[in-house]
Design an enzyme around this catalytic site. Sequence first.
Site, PDB file in Angstrom:
ATOM      1  N   PRO A 112     -29.613 -50.633  -0.998  1.00 32.30           N
ATOM      2  CA  PRO A 112     -29.943 -49.205  -1.112  1.00 32.30           C
ATOM      3  C   PRO A 112     -31.404 -48.877  -0.826  1.00 32.30           C
ATOM      4  CG  PRO A 112     -28.480 -49.839  -2.877  1.00 32.30           C
ATOM      5  CD  PRO A 112     -28.850 -51.109  -2.155  1.00 32.30           C
ATOM      6  N   CYS A 113     -31.598 -47.827  -0.046  1.00 29.21           N
ATOM      7  CA  CYS A 113     -32.953 -47.508   0.405  1.00 29.21           C
ATOM      8  C   CYS A 113     -33.397 -46.111  -0.027  1.00 29.21           C
ATOM      9  CB  CYS A 113     -33.040 -47.622   1.926  1.00 29.21           C
ATOM     10  SG  CYS A 113     -31.865 -46.565   2.804  1.00 29.21           S
ATOM     11  N   GLN A 114     -32.704 -45.494  -0.970  1.00 30.15           N
ATOM     12  CA  GLN A 114     -33.075 -44.137  -1.364  1.00 30.15           C
ATOM     13  C   GLN A 114     -34.522 -44.049  -1.823  1.00 30.15           C
ATOM     14  OE1 GLN A 114     -30.168 -45.385  -1.651  1.00 30.15           O
ATOM     15  NE2 GLN A 114     -28.546 -43.853  -1.587  1.00 30.15           N
TER      16      GLN A 114
END
Length: 408
Positions: free
Chosen positions: A81-83
């Site tokens: 995840p890169c949020q």
Amino acid sequence: MDNYFKVIELFAGVGGFRLGLENSTKFKVIWSNQWEPSTKAQHASLVYEARFGKEGHSNEDIEKVPTSEIPDHDMLVAGFPCQDYSVATTLHNSKGLIGKKGVLWWSIHRILKEKQNKPGILMLENVDRLLKSPAAQRGRDFAIMLKSLDQLGYACEWRVINAADYGMPQRRRRVFILGYLKSQKTYNNLFKNDPFQWLHFDGIFSKTFPIVDEEQKEYTLSLKKWSLTRLTEEFNVEGKTSPFQNAGIMVNGKVYSKKVKSNYAGLYRSLGDVLDHDNVNDDFYLDESELDKWEYHKGGKKLARRAANGHVYYYSEGGMKFPDPLDKASRTIITGEGGKSPSRFKHVVQTPKGLRRLTPLELERLNTFPDNHTKLEGISDSKRAFFMGNALVVDVVKRLANTLEKNL
């Protein structure tokens, strides 16, 4: 003995890694995990199961999955995840590895640490901001990742790849990381090789995506004497720029990186090449009564904003081409691409019938997915657009898989 690499796919989304890898007969995904904590309905997982089957697929929080329940494998892939690093927010507000979803990096770390038979190969993907986050300690998060991989017995190479630079129809820039366990021949080759030679000629990335230097300067540092705690507290606390450039290697705690650019002489695809002119619902055409709103969002502007302390400052943004040019690769798809409401970031194209937004099928093509890969009963067009905003470009993985097949 199996004649293929057994792969597990973490944070699988709708299966971009799997599509790219299984294009080669040398890779087979035997276990996958997809869990979206913010929604009750697990739409991405449903699409994954519809396309690849339920066998070997896990739809539960990876942090709660015991390592013992994950089968031994030769290769681990993850678009974790890169949020917290996303270009949709300002770098100043990103939280990096200590962010709400960024901590899921430690789920990968936990699996690698606890597996007695560690995978020999890693392929990881994230937004390129990872190389320079957080704002107060440029490059700290990536340094922590490199150090932890070194402690686990891996060497690695990385490259920021803009898919459009290598002929694909979308300007989508992501950092890819390949890791090699000490028991792998590739690790020893990397250890013995001249860094420049590996980066430019002998590495998997250089063989797949050729480069030339953008600048002659070389960046080196050693992480050997750093602990993870010290990196967290002290790394680059006074530096204004990250020491990690868009291409590099790490072996035995020593880091070498350079700023490079693509050296590609093949065919290029454009936004116009992916358009579907035959099956477009009327809902995708812009309402003429809202054209002024679209033009406002796409235009340049200077807006007054107030900081938390009451200070008023001005935020400026330049104008965008409206509609989007069809003779070039598209802009980057983001998760907010779907829906009718006027927006600065949604793509708009001119067609003989009028101005319209992109369809889910066209967004899939921009990420080089098969047509209608995400089409499933109960999945809205906006959700399909959201999937593509989170996805990787399949052909990047496909090309890397082809090179790995020939060299491992």
